[in-house]
Scaffold this motif. Sequence first.
Motif, PDB file in Angstrom:
ATOM      1  N   TRP A  11       0.739  -1.151   0.232  1.00 47.07           N
ATOM      2  CA  TRP A  11      -0.071  -0.076  -0.243  1.00 47.07           C
ATOM      3  C   TRP A  11       0.718   1.168  -0.024  1.00 47.07           C
ATOM      4  N   THR A  12       0.362   2.218  -0.542  1.00 46.33           N
ATOM      5  CA  THR A  12       1.149   3.522  -0.296  1.00 46.33           C
ATOM      6  C   THR A  12      -0.067   4.769   0.076  1.00 46.33           C
ATOM      7  N   ASP A  13       0.307   5.427   0.842  1.00 44.72           N
ATOM      8  CA  ASP A  13      -0.523   7.026   0.906  1.00 44.72           C
ATOM      9  C   ASP A  13       0.311   7.975   0.975  1.00 44.72           C
ATOM     10  N   LEU A  14      -0.292   9.358   0.731  1.00 43.38           N
ATOM     11  CA  LEU A  14       0.288  10.384   0.755  1.00 43.38           C
ATOM     12  C   LEU A  14      -0.190  11.223   2.081  1.00 43.38           C
ATOM     13  N   ALA A  15       0.807  11.626   3.022  1.00 44.09           N
ATOM     14  CA  ALA A  15       0.650  12.607   4.254  1.00 44.09           C
ATOM     15  C   ALA A  15       0.915  14.136   3.421  1.00 44.09           C
ATOM     16  N   THR A  16       0.006  14.709   3.457  1.00 45.47           N
ATOM     17  CA  THR A  16       0.096  16.308   3.101  1.00 45.47           C
ATOM     18  C   THR A  16      -0.702  17.346   3.778  1.00 45.47           C
ATOM     19  N   PRO A  17      -0.238  18.463   3.870  1.00 46.17           N
ATOM     20  CA  PRO A  17      -1.050  19.546   4.355  1.00 46.17           C
ATOM     21  C   PRO A  17      -1.926  20.333   3.437  1.00 46.17           C
ATOM     22  N   GLY A  18      -1.481  19.857   2.071  1.00 46.45           N
ATOM     23  CA  GLY A  18      -2.408  20.282   1.085  1.00 46.45           C
ATOM     24  C   GLY A  18      -3.509  19.080   0.470  1.00 46.45           C
ATOM     25  N   LEU A  19      -4.100  18.521   1.128  1.00 53.19           N
ATOM     26  CA  LEU A  19      -4.982  17.512   0.961  1.00 53.19           C
ATOM     27  C   LEU A  19      -5.988  17.753  -0.202  1.00 53.19           C
ATOM     28  N   ALA A  54      -8.852   0.108  -5.420  1.00 50.40           N
ATOM     29  CA  ALA A  54      -8.129   0.915  -4.697  1.00 50.40           C
ATOM     30  C   ALA A  54      -6.387   0.891  -5.183  1.00 50.40           C
ATOM     31  N   VAL A  55      -6.025   1.795  -5.288  1.00 46.38           N
ATOM     32  CA  VAL A  55      -4.628   1.802  -5.729  1.00 46.38           C
ATOM     33  C   VAL A  55      -3.666   2.547  -4.599  1.00 46.38           C
ATOM     34  N   ALA A  56      -4.133   3.910  -3.763  1.00 43.63           N
ATOM     35  CA  ALA A  56      -3.268   4.655  -3.141  1.00 43.63           C
ATOM     36  C   ALA A  56      -4.323   5.529  -2.232  1.00 43.63           C
ATOM     37  N   ALA A  57      -3.818   6.336  -1.371  1.00 44.70           N
ATOM     38  CA  ALA A  57      -4.698   7.169  -0.674  1.00 44.70           C
ATOM     39  C   ALA A  57      -3.899   8.534  -0.251  1.00 44.70           C
ATOM     40  N   ALA A  58      -4.674   9.475   0.360  1.00 52.53           N
ATOM     41  CA  ALA A  58      -4.077  10.699   0.667  1.00 52.53           C
ATOM     42  C   ALA A  58      -4.576  11.120   2.014  1.00 52.53           C
ATOM     43  N   GLY A  59      -3.958  11.643   2.778  1.00 60.45           N
ATOM     44  CA  GLY A  59      -4.630  12.142   4.323  1.00 60.45           C
ATOM     45  C   GLY A  59      -3.849  13.216   4.728  1.00 60.45           C
ATOM     46  N   PRO A  60      -4.172  13.886   5.884  1.00 58.30           N
ATOM     47  CA  PRO A  60      -3.606  14.968   6.622  1.00 58.30           C
ATOM     48  C   PRO A  60      -2.287  14.554   7.116  1.00 58.30           C
ATOM     49  N   MET A 125      -9.128  -3.932   5.693  1.00 60.63           N
ATOM     50  CA  MET A 125      -8.542  -3.669   4.147  1.00 60.63           C
ATOM     51  C   MET A 125      -7.263  -4.279   4.344  1.00 60.63           C
ATOM     52  N   ARG A 126      -6.920  -4.943   2.748  1.00 55.59           N
ATOM     53  CA  ARG A 126      -6.016  -5.757   2.745  1.00 55.59           C
ATOM     54  C   ARG A 126      -4.964  -5.259   1.986  1.00 55.59           C
ATOM     55  N   GLY A 127      -4.959  -4.187   1.434  1.00 54.99           N
ATOM     56  CA  GLY A 127      -3.849  -3.481   0.801  1.00 54.99           C
ATOM     57  C   GLY A 127      -4.422  -2.939  -0.624  1.00 54.99           C
ATOM     58  N   ALA A 128      -3.623  -2.670  -1.582  1.00 53.07           N
ATOM     59  CA  ALA A 128      -4.020  -2.358  -2.873  1.00 53.07           C
ATOM     60  C   ALA A 128      -4.562  -3.108  -3.549  1.00 53.07           C
ATOM     61  N   GLU A 129      -5.594  -2.828  -4.395  1.00 56.53           N
ATOM     62  CA  GLU A 129      -6.466  -3.855  -5.377  1.00 56.53           C
ATOM     63  C   GLU A 129      -5.792  -4.141  -6.557  1.00 56.53           C
TER      64      GLU A 129
END
Length: 257
Positions: A11-19, A54-60, A125-129
């Motif tokens: 899995w991969t996700d982005l932590a960003t203040p510019g969500l 599902a391939v990725a995600a982004a959050g604060p 949630m298993r991870g990316a699909e």
Amino acid sequence: MSGVEPGTPCWTDLATPGLADAKRFYPELFGWTGRVSPEPAAGGYTVFLKDGRAVAAAGPPAAPDQVPIWSTYVATDDADLVATRVEAAGGQVVVAPFDVFDQGRMAVLSDPAGAVFSVWQPMAMRGAELFNAPGAMCWNELVTSDPEGARDFYALVFGWHAEEQPTQPAPYTGWRCGARIVAGMTPPLEELPADLPAYWSVWFAVADAEATAARAAELGGTVLVPPRDTPRGRLAALRDPEGALFSVLTLRPGHTG
């Protein structure tokens, strides 16, 4: 999908203040659609879908001063055990293991050179699909100036074995987990700042690296390394408008990152 084998990036996700900006930039770049978590405590965490998967995600970010960063998650059967191994091997537990609602259990960790990564113990949630297809994660790579230390550390933490691969212009190190090479390791690129700490890079597959790099620039991103040929395909290193680093790759036939 039954999930990704332990020891494999899942899995991969982005932590960003510019969500809000990320939710504009990446769907326009990769053709993603967003699904925002209904949990108020998730802070607008958004799962990105490609063709409904599902391939990725982004959050604060976890902290106000955290720089925007894409994270590599490695699948595990026991996040707590991995955290214990990380400390024993000289790394750091950045965020101790915790449950993410009913989705899974995770921890944020770093190796002795400062490269941050996460582990994911799946529940709902298993991870990316989707992997290795345009718009999906296709490779994960440790960029470090301390390969010897990394060899010892990741062998102790995940049981990985570093294997030198005879590539041009320089040898490349693959991380073997069981029967598969699951990730890579390389020294820092000359084009990147010399004081950049070790980090895990996330690569996304694209149909056309040139077109994607040009589109990223049009959308407010930066082309750090223009498209170039590599043994795995044509690669470009990019930054999004907030500064998060990621790479795109047009895969060569027969390669999966």
